[in-house]
Design a protein around this motif. Structure first.
Motif, PDB file in Angstrom:
ATOM      1  N   VAL A 477       0.749  -1.124  -0.075  1.00 30.42           N
ATOM      2  CA  VAL A 477      -0.259   0.006  -0.105  1.00 30.42           C
ATOM      3  C   VAL A 477       0.910   1.365  -0.135  1.00 30.42           C
ATOM      4  O   VAL A 477       1.936   1.088   0.559  1.00 30.42           O
ATOM      5  N   SER A 478       0.454   2.289  -0.791  1.00 28.85           N
ATOM      6  CA  SER A 478       1.264   3.433  -0.921  1.00 28.85           C
ATOM      7  C   SER A 478       1.553   4.101   0.635  1.00 28.85           C
ATOM      8  O   SER A 478       0.521   4.034   1.535  1.00 28.85           O
ATOM      9  N   PHE A 497      -1.638  -6.551  13.233  1.00 31.70           N
ATOM     10  CA  PHE A 497      -1.094  -6.301  11.893  1.00 31.70           C
ATOM     11  C   PHE A 497       0.373  -5.922  12.086  1.00 31.70           C
ATOM     12  O   PHE A 497       0.640  -5.651  13.297  1.00 31.70           O
ATOM     13  N   TYR A 498       1.002  -6.220  11.078  1.00 33.48           N
ATOM     14  CA  TYR A 498       2.452  -5.879  11.063  1.00 33.48           C
ATOM     15  C   TYR A 498       2.817  -5.038   9.523  1.00 33.48           C
ATOM     16  O   TYR A 498       2.145  -5.441   8.885  1.00 33.48           O
ATOM     17  N   ALA A 499       3.341  -3.991   9.817  1.00 34.92           N
ATOM     18  CA  ALA A 499       3.694  -3.148   8.463  1.00 34.92           C
ATOM     19  C   ALA A 499       4.991  -2.680   8.464  1.00 34.92           C
ATOM     20  O   ALA A 499       5.769  -2.150   9.480  1.00 34.92           O
ATOM     21  N   THR A 500       5.602  -2.727   7.206  1.00 36.22           N
ATOM     22  CA  THR A 500       6.862  -2.195   7.271  1.00 36.22           C
ATOM     23  C   THR A 500       7.270  -1.658   5.667  1.00 36.22           C
ATOM     24  O   THR A 500       6.362  -1.920   4.839  1.00 36.22           O
ATOM     25  N   ASN A 501       8.373  -0.851   5.637  1.00 36.95           N
ATOM     26  CA  ASN A 501       8.839  -0.441   4.135  1.00 36.95           C
ATOM     27  C   ASN A 501      10.112  -0.853   3.931  1.00 36.95           C
ATOM     28  O   ASN A 501      10.823  -1.339   4.791  1.00 36.95           O
ATOM     29  N   PHE A 549      10.596  -6.831  -0.759  1.00 38.82           N
ATOM     30  CA  PHE A 549      11.145  -5.749  -1.551  1.00 38.82           C
ATOM     31  C   PHE A 549      12.274  -5.990  -2.567  1.00 38.82           C
ATOM     32  O   PHE A 549      12.216  -5.145  -3.515  1.00 38.82           O
ATOM     33  N   GLU A 550      12.987  -6.857  -2.393  1.00 35.34           N
ATOM     34  CA  GLU A 550      13.887  -7.336  -3.341  1.00 35.34           C
ATOM     35  C   GLU A 550      13.334  -7.720  -4.642  1.00 35.34           C
ATOM     36  O   GLU A 550      13.861  -7.412  -5.776  1.00 35.34           O
ATOM     37  N   TYR A 576       6.333   2.217  -0.990  1.00 35.75           N
ATOM     38  CA  TYR A 576       5.189   1.497  -0.708  1.00 35.75           C
ATOM     39  C   TYR A 576       5.659   0.660   0.664  1.00 35.75           C
ATOM     40  O   TYR A 576       6.729   0.559   0.966  1.00 35.75           O
ATOM     41  N   TRP A 577       4.548   0.358   1.308  1.00 36.11           N
ATOM     42  CA  TRP A 577       4.546  -0.531   2.448  1.00 36.11           C
ATOM     43  C   TRP A 577       4.118  -1.916   2.312  1.00 36.11           C
ATOM     44  O   TRP A 577       3.170  -1.958   1.594  1.00 36.11           O
TER      45      TRP A 577
END
Length: 599
Positions: A477-478, A497-501, A549-550, A576-577
Motif C-alpha cells: 500500500v502507498s 497487523f505488521y507493517a514495514t517499508n 522488496f527485493e 510502498y509499505w
C-alpha cells in the motif's frame, strides 16, 4: 499447541559470531577429510553411500533448532553433509557456521557450497580463507543464479561469471587443498538449451580441476542414467553423485519443477494429482519415489553414491534410509553431544513444526523455515516479462496487473509464481475491491470454521480431521494511504497487523508483552496433536519482507535503465509499505474485508 520451547526476549540459546567461535574452538578444531575418498571407496565396495544437504534457515530459532536436528541426523551416519550458499554471499556467516559446527560438534565431514555470481573477488577470497581456517576441505563450486531476467543486469565482478572461473581460481590459489565438486544437469542447464554445449561446459569444469559431479534434482531415473552414459562417452570419468529430493508437499513440488524446468514421468504426475489433497499421502509417496529411484540407479546403473536434499526435514530422510535397510527401523536417534546454544525439546514433537511445511508463514522455529523452494517469488526473462506484464508506466497499470492475477487473466506475479488456489474463489470479488482501493494483495485466505480435512477446497492433512483458518491479507500500500489504514485497523480489537517499508520503518499493534506465534491455519486430526502449519509473527514477517522488496528491484531490472517502467517500479519499491493483517475471529468470515473496505 506445541509449547515445549520456552520463548523469552533474551533468547539464551542464540549466540553471536564471537561466542560461536569460542565454542567452535572449545569443542574441536579438527579438519574434515576430502569426501572424494569416501565417494570413490563406496563405488569400489559397491555399497550404497548417502549424504545430506541442508540450507541455513532464515530465523535465529530455526538455525538453533537445525543445529539440534543435525545432531540427531548425524546418527544416521551420512558420509558427509553439505550446506547451501545464498546468492551473492547472503548466507556467508550461517553457511560457514553450519559447516563448522557439523564438523566440530558432530564429527561430520562437510561440503560447503560456494557461488560466484554477484560475488566480488574479495568476497570469494574471504570465503575460501575462512573455510580453510575452519578446517573445511570440500567446496561445491557453483555459478549460482544471476538475478532472474538479467538482460539489464551487470555482474559485480568480471573475474567470476561461470562456475569454471571459480574452479580454476580455487586450484590456482589453493592447489589440491580443497576437494572440488561441480554441478551437473541431467536434463540440461535451464540457461543452456543446447545439451551438447552444456556437456562441453561440464567437461571443461572437470578438466579445470573438479573432483566429482553432483547432479541437480530429477524425477526420471532413466534420463539420469542416459545422461551419465553420455558423460562417460564424452570422456568425463570423475564420480557422479545423483541429487535426490523427496517431495515435501504437492504445492512445493510443482513450484520446484517449474522453477528448475524438471521433467516428471506422466505416471508420477498422475499419481500425485490423484492424492494432492492429502498432504500425508503426498509425503509418503515422495518417500517411496525416492526409494525406487535410488534402487533403480543402484541396481541398473551401478551408481552407489546419493546426495539427499533434506530441505532441513528429518522424517522423510529417515524413512528413505529405513526402506533401503540402511538404517534400522525403530532405532533410537539421539544427539550424542548437545549443542550449547540449542533449545531442549522432545524431538518427536519437533517434527510437528514441519510435518506440513507452509513456506514463508510456516513455523519460524522449524529448521525448515524459509524453504520456499529457494525462491521468494517469480521473475522471468525480460521478453517474457514484457509479454506477460507489459511495460507499466503508471501506478494504475501495476494495480490492474494485480486485478488481472485475481481474475485469472495472468497466472503469476513476481511474488506469486502459481495461479491462485481454489479457496480464493470464496473471496474473489472482495479481493478485487480491495485492490481497487489501493491494497495490492500478494497473499490471502478466507476464514474457515471446521471444514473436513478432505474438503476439495479447504482440506489438507490426513483424512478424518477438521481444519480451521483465520482470515488474513498481505498487501502493498502507498505511503499516502498507510497512516489512515493503520488507524482504522487499530480500532478493531480482533485485528493484529505488521507493517514495514523498504527503509525498515516498522509499525504494529502487537505489543512486546503480547508478541506470540499467531496460528492462522490449524488442523485437528485423529491421534495427533493440533498441527499449525501457518503462523503469523514478527520473526516470519521480518524474514520475508527483505525478499518481498527485493522482488520490486528484480522486476525493475527487467526494464532498460531510465525507462518509464524502470523508474516507476523503483519509485514504488521505495515508497510502498508491506502490510500483513489478521482478523482473529475466525467465526466471522466477512469482518476483515468489511474493515478493509470501510470509509
Amino acid at each position: 499447541m506445541c509449547t515445549d520451547l520456552l520463548l523469552s526476549n533474551k533468547k539464551p540459546w542464540i549466540f553471536s559470531a564471537s561466542v560461536f567461535l569460542f565454542f567452535f574452538f572449545f569443542f574441536s578444531s579438527s579438519a574434515s577429510m576430502k569426501i572424494i575418498e569416501k565417494i570413490e571407496q563406496a563405488q569400489k565396495d559397491k555399497h550404497i553411500a548417502y549424504s545430506f544437504e541442508y540450507f541455513p534457515p532464515k530465523t535465529e530459532l530455526g538455525f538453533a533448532n537445525l543445529i539440534d536436528r543435525l545432531g540427531r541426523m548425524s546418527q544416521l551416519e551420512p558420509e558427509f553433509i553439505s550446506c547451501t550458499w545464498g546468492a551473492g554471499g547472503s548466507t556467508h556467516d550461517r553457511t560457514l557456521e553450519l559447516c563448522s559446527t557439523a564438523q566440530s560438534l558432530y564429527g561430520l565431514d562437510t561440503l560447503m557450497h560456494l557461488t560466484c555470481t554477484n560475488m566480488e573477488k574479495e568476497k570469494v577470497d574471504i570465503a575460501l580463507k575462512q573455510a580453510k581456517e575452519a578446517g573445511i576441505r570440500n567446496i561445491l563450486a557453483l555459478r549460482g543464479d544471476p538475478p532472474r531476467g538479467h538482460e539489464y543486469w551487470t555482474p559485480v565482478d568480471s573475474h567470476f561469471t561461470h562456475a569454471i572461473d571459480l574452479v580454476k581460481y580455487i586450484r590456482q590459489e589453493y592447489k589440491d587443498y580443497f576437494c572440488i565438486g561441480v554441478a551437473g544437469y541431467p536434463e540440461g542447464h535451464i540457461d543452456c538449451p543446447d545439451k551438447e554445449q552444456d556437456m562441453t561446459y561440464l567437461k571443461e569444469k572437470v578438466d579445470a580441476g573438479a573432483d566429482f559431479i553432483m547432479t541437480q534434482l530429477f524425477y526420471d531415473s532413466d534420463i539420469c542414467i542416459a545422461w551419465i552414459q553420455k558423460c562417460r562417452e564424452r570422456g568425463i570419468h570423475v564420480p557422479i553423485v545423483p541429487g535426490i529430493m523427496p517431495i515435501p508437499t504437492y504445492q512445493s513440488f510443482r513450484r520446484m519443477i517449474n522453477l528448475c524446468n524438471v521433467k516428471v514421468p506422466a505416471k508420477v504426475m498422475q499419481d500425485l494429482d490423484a492424492i494432492k489433497g492429502d498432504d500425508q499421502k503426498v509425503k509418503e509417496y515422495g518417500v517411496k519415489l525416492a526409494v525406487s529411484m535410488i534402487q533403480h540407479l543402484y541396481l541398473d546403473a551401478d551408481i552407489c553414491n546419493f546426495h539427499i536434499s533434506t530441505l532441513n526435514l528429518e522424517r522423510s530422510t529417515r524413512l528413505i534410509l529405513e526402506a533401503l535397510h540402511l538404517h534400522t527401523v525403530g532405532k533410537s536417534v539421539k544427539a550424542g553431544k548437545v549443542s550449547p546454544w540449542a533449545p531442549i525439546h522432545d524431538p518427536s514433537r519437533a517434527e510437528l513444526w514441519d510435518e506440513f511445511p507452509n513456506g514463508r508463514y510456516g513455523d519460524s522455529r522449524s529448521p525448515a523455515y524459509g524453504e520456499v523452494t529457494h525462491s521468494a517469488g517469480q521473475i522471468i526473462s525480460t521478453s517474457q516479462a514484457t509479454l506477460k506484464w507489459g511495460q507499466p508506466e503508471l501506478e494504475k497499470d501495476i494495480q490492474n496487473l494485480f486485478i488481472k492475477y485475481i481474475r485469472g487473466e495472468i497466472n503469476s506475479l513476481p511474488w506469486c509464481d502459481e495461479s491462485l488456489g481454489t479457496e480464493t474463489g470464496a473471496i474473489y470479488q472482495r479481493l478485487c475491491e480491495i485492490i481497487e482501493r489501493g491494497y495490492w494483495t500478494v497473499s490471502s485466505q478466507p476464514a474457515v470454521n471446521g471444514a473436513s480435512s478432505q474438503d476439495n477446497v479447504y482440506g489438507w492433512g490426513p483424512k478424518g480431521g477438521y481444519v480451521y483458518q483465520k482470515a488474513f491479507l498481505e498487501f502493498f500500500v502507498s505511503d499516502t494511504q498507510i497512516e489512515e489504514l493503520l488507524v482504522r485497523l487499530t480500532k478493531d480489537d480482533s485485528i493484529t497487523f505488521y507493517a514495514t517499508n523498504q527503509k525498515g520503518d516498522f509499525r504494529t499493534n502487537v505489543s512486546d508483552a503480547d508478541e506470540a506465534q499467531n496460528a492462522v491455519t490449524w488442523g485437528v486430526f485423529p491421534g495427533k496433536e493440533i498441527i499449525q502449519p501457518t503462523i503469523i509473527e514478527k520473526a516470519s514477517f521480518e524474514a520475508w519482507k527483505d525478499d518481498a522488496f527485493e522482488l520490486w528491484k528484480e522486476w525493475e531490472e527487467q526494464y532498460a535503465p531510465n525507462s518509464k517502467s524502470q523508474k516507476l517500479l523503483c519509485d514504488i519499491g521505495q515508497r510502498y509499505w508491506l502490510v500483513n493483517v489478521v482478523h482473529n475471529d475466525f467465526q466471522q468470515p466477512d469482518l476483515l474485508f468489511d474493515v478493509m473496505l470501510s470509509k
